[in-house]
Design a protein around this motif. Structure first.
Motif, PDB file in Angstrom:
ATOM      1  N   ASP A 202      21.574  -8.932  26.016  1.00 61.78           N
ATOM      2  CA  ASP A 202      21.428 -10.103  26.646  1.00 61.78           C
ATOM      3  C   ASP A 202      21.388 -10.113  28.150  1.00 61.78           C
ATOM      4  OD1 ASP A 202      22.047 -12.877  27.544  1.00 61.78           O
ATOM      5  OD2 ASP A 202      24.122 -12.697  26.390  1.00 61.78           O
ATOM      6  N   ILE A 203      20.221 -10.431  28.499  1.00 60.02           N
ATOM      7  CA  ILE A 203      19.613 -10.441  29.903  1.00 60.02           C
ATOM      8  C   ILE A 203      20.775 -11.314  30.646  1.00 60.02           C
ATOM      9  CG2 ILE A 203      17.974 -12.579  29.773  1.00 60.02           C
ATOM     10  CD1 ILE A 203      17.457  -9.305  32.011  1.00 60.02           C
ATOM     11  N   THR A 204      21.240 -12.321  30.332  1.00 57.33           N
ATOM     12  CA  THR A 204      22.347 -12.993  30.970  1.00 57.33           C
ATOM     13  C   THR A 204      23.557 -12.293  31.291  1.00 57.33           C
ATOM     14  OG1 THR A 204      22.885 -14.165  29.000  1.00 57.33           O
ATOM     15  CG2 THR A 204      21.354 -15.165  30.310  1.00 57.33           C
ATOM     16  N   SER A 205      23.791 -11.232  30.544  1.00 61.18           N
ATOM     17  CA  SER A 205      24.815 -10.251  30.938  1.00 61.18           C
ATOM     18  C   SER A 205      24.484  -9.782  32.273  1.00 61.18           C
ATOM     19  CB  SER A 205      25.324  -9.462  29.853  1.00 61.18           C
ATOM     20  OG  SER A 205      24.297  -8.259  29.794  1.00 61.18           O
ATOM     21  N   LEU A 206      23.299  -9.461  32.601  1.00 64.42           N
ATOM     22  CA  LEU A 206      22.983  -8.807  33.870  1.00 64.42           C
ATOM     23  C   LEU A 206      23.504  -9.858  35.117  1.00 64.42           C
ATOM     24  CD1 LEU A 206      21.871  -6.365  35.332  1.00 64.42           C
ATOM     25  CD2 LEU A 206      19.672  -7.355  34.940  1.00 64.42           C
ATOM     26  N   MET A 207      23.257 -11.049  34.749  1.00 59.68           N
ATOM     27  CA  MET A 207      23.413 -12.072  35.790  1.00 59.68           C
ATOM     28  C   MET A 207      24.608 -12.653  35.877  1.00 59.68           C
ATOM     29  SD  MET A 207      19.944 -14.199  35.113  1.00 59.68           S
ATOM     30  CE  MET A 207      18.751 -13.388  34.367  1.00 59.68           C
ATOM     31  N   GLY A 208      25.905 -12.038  35.009  1.00 58.93           N
ATOM     32  CA  GLY A 208      27.087 -12.150  35.201  1.00 58.93           C
ATOM     33  C   GLY A 208      27.971 -13.132  34.090  1.00 58.93           C
ATOM     34  N   LEU A 209      27.109 -13.702  33.197  1.00 59.38           N
ATOM     35  CA  LEU A 209      27.838 -14.406  32.259  1.00 59.38           C
ATOM     36  C   LEU A 209      26.834 -14.315  30.880  1.00 59.38           C
ATOM     37  CD1 LEU A 209      30.082 -16.191  31.165  1.00 59.38           C
ATOM     38  CD2 LEU A 209      28.696 -18.072  32.057  1.00 59.38           C
ATOM     39  N   PRO A 210      27.347 -13.488  29.881  1.00 63.82           N
ATOM     40  CA  PRO A 210      26.634 -13.169  28.607  1.00 63.82           C
ATOM     41  C   PRO A 210      26.545 -14.383  27.698  1.00 63.82           C
ATOM     42  CG  PRO A 210      28.430 -11.590  28.984  1.00 63.82           C
ATOM     43  CD  PRO A 210      28.563 -12.783  29.986  1.00 63.82           C
ATOM     44  N   LEU A 211      25.640 -15.257  27.839  1.00 61.02           N
ATOM     45  CA  LEU A 211      25.345 -16.507  27.169  1.00 61.02           C
ATOM     46  C   LEU A 211      25.402 -16.149  25.573  1.00 61.02           C
ATOM     47  CD1 LEU A 211      23.273 -18.849  29.440  1.00 61.02           C
ATOM     48  CD2 LEU A 211      25.614 -18.590  29.276  1.00 61.02           C
ATOM     49  N   ILE A 212      24.801 -15.105  24.947  1.00 57.49           N
ATOM     50  CA  ILE A 212      24.454 -15.044  23.759  1.00 57.49           C
ATOM     51  C   ILE A 212      25.992 -14.889  23.053  1.00 57.49           C
ATOM     52  CG2 ILE A 212      23.620 -13.396  21.927  1.00 57.49           C
ATOM     53  CD1 ILE A 212      20.997 -13.061  23.665  1.00 57.49           C
ATOM     54  N   ARG A 213      26.705 -13.837  23.338  1.00 61.98           N
ATOM     55  CA  ARG A 213      28.048 -13.494  23.101  1.00 61.98           C
ATOM     56  C   ARG A 213      28.897 -14.905  23.281  1.00 61.98           C
ATOM     57  NH1 ARG A 213      31.527 -13.067  20.020  1.00 61.98           N
ATOM     58  NH2 ARG A 213      33.161 -11.438  20.037  1.00 61.98           N
ATOM     59  N   LEU A 214      28.686 -15.568  24.547  1.00 66.15           N
ATOM     60  CA  LEU A 214      29.620 -17.031  24.637  1.00 66.15           C
ATOM     61  C   LEU A 214      29.223 -17.502  23.480  1.00 66.15           C
ATOM     62  CD1 LEU A 214      31.631 -18.380  26.267  1.00 66.15           C
ATOM     63  CD2 LEU A 214      29.648 -18.976  27.644  1.00 66.15           C
ATOM     64  N   VAL A 215      28.079 -18.035  23.289  1.00 63.45           N
ATOM     65  CA  VAL A 215      27.752 -19.036  22.100  1.00 63.45           C
ATOM     66  C   VAL A 215      28.549 -18.427  20.795  1.00 63.45           C
ATOM     67  CG1 VAL A 215      25.907 -19.887  20.531  1.00 63.45           C
ATOM     68  CG2 VAL A 215      25.485 -19.668  23.149  1.00 63.45           C
ATOM     69  N   ASP A 216      28.582 -17.424  20.423  1.00 60.96           N
ATOM     70  CA  ASP A 216      29.204 -16.706  19.180  1.00 60.96           C
ATOM     71  C   ASP A 216      30.650 -17.341  19.434  1.00 60.96           C
ATOM     72  OD1 ASP A 216      26.945 -15.556  18.347  1.00 60.96           O
ATOM     73  OD2 ASP A 216      27.478 -13.542  19.010  1.00 60.96           O
ATOM     74  N   MET A 217      31.476 -16.872  20.639  1.00 65.69           N
ATOM     75  CA  MET A 217      32.926 -17.078  20.734  1.00 65.69           C
ATOM     76  C   MET A 217      32.880 -18.696  20.809  1.00 65.69           C
ATOM     77  SD  MET A 217      33.745 -14.685  24.003  1.00 65.69           S
ATOM     78  CE  MET A 217      33.936 -12.784  23.668  1.00 65.69           C
ATOM     79  N   LEU A 218      32.235 -19.538  21.303  1.00 67.64           N
ATOM     80  CA  LEU A 218      32.472 -20.931  21.325  1.00 67.64           C
ATOM     81  C   LEU A 218      32.343 -21.461  19.755  1.00 67.64           C
ATOM     82  CD1 LEU A 218      30.276 -21.881  24.232  1.00 67.64           C
ATOM     83  CD2 LEU A 218      32.928 -22.106  24.059  1.00 67.64           C
ATOM     84  N   GLU A 219      31.306 -20.892  19.172  1.00 65.02           N
ATOM     85  CA  GLU A 219      31.234 -21.317  17.682  1.00 65.02           C
ATOM     86  C   GLU A 219      32.611 -20.874  16.902  1.00 65.02           C
ATOM     87  OE1 GLU A 219      27.371 -19.529  16.402  1.00 65.02           O
ATOM     88  OE2 GLU A 219      26.360 -21.201  17.073  1.00 65.02           O
ATOM     89  N   ASN A 220      33.025 -19.851  17.095  1.00 70.62           N
ATOM     90  CA  ASN A 220      34.383 -19.679  16.492  1.00 70.62           C
ATOM     91  C   ASN A 220      35.520 -20.530  16.886  1.00 70.62           C
ATOM     92  OD1 ASN A 220      33.146 -17.026  15.656  1.00 70.62           O
ATOM     93  ND2 ASN A 220      34.088 -15.911  17.446  1.00 70.62           N
ATOM     94  N   GLU A 221      35.306 -21.084  17.881  1.00 72.57           N
ATOM     95  CA  GLU A 221      36.182 -22.385  18.444  1.00 72.57           C
ATOM     96  C   GLU A 221      35.652 -23.750  17.988  1.00 72.57           C
ATOM     97  OE1 GLU A 221      39.273 -22.420  19.435  1.00 72.57           O
ATOM     98  OE2 GLU A 221      39.595 -20.351  20.065  1.00 72.57           O
ATOM     99  N   HIS A 222      34.839 -23.758  17.049  1.00 77.63           N
ATOM    100  CA  HIS A 222      34.027 -24.811  16.515  1.00 77.63           C
ATOM    101  C   HIS A 222      33.297 -25.597  17.637  1.00 77.63           C
ATOM    102  CE1 HIS A 222      36.434 -23.422  12.889  1.00 77.63           C
ATOM    103  NE2 HIS A 222      37.318 -23.627  13.738  1.00 77.63           N
ATOM    104  N   ILE A 223      32.858 -25.080  18.644  1.00 76.61           N
ATOM    105  CA  ILE A 223      31.652 -25.664  19.564  1.00 76.61           C
ATOM    106  C   ILE A 223      30.219 -25.315  19.190  1.00 76.61           C
ATOM    107  CG2 ILE A 223      31.303 -26.069  22.010  1.00 76.61           C
ATOM    108  CD1 ILE A 223      34.121 -26.796  21.381  1.00 76.61           C
ATOM    109  N   LEU A 224      29.714 -26.251  18.689  1.00 85.48           N
ATOM    110  CA  LEU A 224      28.317 -25.972  18.334  1.00 85.48           C
ATOM    111  C   LEU A 224      27.467 -26.114  19.647  1.00 85.48           C
ATOM    112  CD1 LEU A 224      28.412 -27.577  14.752  1.00 85.48           C
ATOM    113  CD2 LEU A 224      28.473 -25.218  15.277  1.00 85.48           C
ATOM    114  N   ILE A 225      26.417 -25.142  19.673  1.00 85.39           N
ATOM    115  CA  ILE A 225      25.425 -25.044  20.857  1.00 85.39           C
ATOM    116  C   ILE A 225      24.075 -24.827  20.263  1.00 85.39           C
ATOM    117  CG2 ILE A 225      24.704 -24.018  23.056  1.00 85.39           C
ATOM    118  CD1 ILE A 225      27.501 -24.859  23.220  1.00 85.39           C
ATOM    119  N   PRO A 226      23.332 -25.810  20.323  1.00 90.68           N
ATOM    120  CA  PRO A 226      23.145 -26.917  20.959  1.00 90.68           C
ATOM    121  C   PRO A 226      23.817 -28.252  20.358  1.00 90.68           C
ATOM    122  CG  PRO A 226      21.032 -26.294  20.153  1.00 90.68           C
ATOM    123  CD  PRO A 226      21.843 -25.287  19.715  1.00 90.68           C
TER     124      PRO A 226
END
Length: 192
Positions: free
Chosen positions: A168-192
């Motif tokens: 995940d290139i965004t991890s290099l920039m300080g916030l790993p969005l790919i993994r965050l999307v997984d975590m948000l989906e586990n909390e029933h937040i759908l992206i997009p």
């Protein structure tokens, strides 16, 4: 849907989270980021990400709180943020022609249920040979003194890279969005 809080004062993390097109509030968690004695970088970033997320629970009792922390490591040593031109110059001289690893800890804390998800995402950067003149120009233009390892990958820092390895290139920039999307989906937040 629970409101989302980004526990960070970082403009870089705020800009990254805006990519997901979700509503959120960014608030500084104001925690002590001092490494513990003999603490490994992966464990430190996870601990700090958790501490950042949990530091805001007294203000946000019914929210999803995102905490993140990043360190750069070379030869097993944490490089940290340079804060000064001189330290940034030395950091970049030290990694010239070498490989460093950025570890980004990520935590998503549900302050209502106390459910905590946490991970550490590594990203490897192989550096070109860097001349003193190139380092000086980069530091004068980018002023990356608040960036782990003196690298602003979303800017001119990319010019110093020979190759990159990571999920995940965004991890290099300080916030790993790919993994965050997984975590948000586990909390029933759908992206997009």
């Amino acid at each position: 849907m629970l409101p989302i809080i980004l526990a960070s004062s970082s403009t870089y993390r705020r800009q990254l989270l805006e990519r997901l097109k979700i509503n959120f509030i960014a608030t500084s968690p104001n925690i002590d980021e001092t490494p513990l004695k003999n603490e490994q970088p992966q464990e430190m970033t996870k601990r700090l990400a958790i501490n950042k997320a949990k530091a805001l629970t007294h203000q946000y009792t019914d929210h999803l709180i995102i905490g993140s922390d990043e360190v750069a490591c070379h030869n097993g040593k944490i490089m940290g943020k340079p804060h000064t031109f001189e330290r940034a110059f030395q950091q970049l001289k030290d990694v010239s022609g070498k490989t460093i690893t950025f570890y980004t800890g990520l935590a998503l804390y549900n302050s209502k249920t106390q459910n905590l998800q946490v991970d550490c995402i590594p990203f490897h950067v192989h550096f070109r040979e860097l001349s003193d003149a190139a380092i000086m120009r980069y530091l004068e233009i980018e002023k990356p003194f608040d960036c782990a390892g003196s690298i602003k990958a979303e800017g001119l820092g990319i010019c110093f890279f020979r190759a990159m390895e990571g999920s995940d290139i965004t991890s290099l920039m300080g916030l790993p969005l790919i993994r965050l999307v997984d975590m948000l989906e586990n909390e029933h937040i759908l992206i997009p």
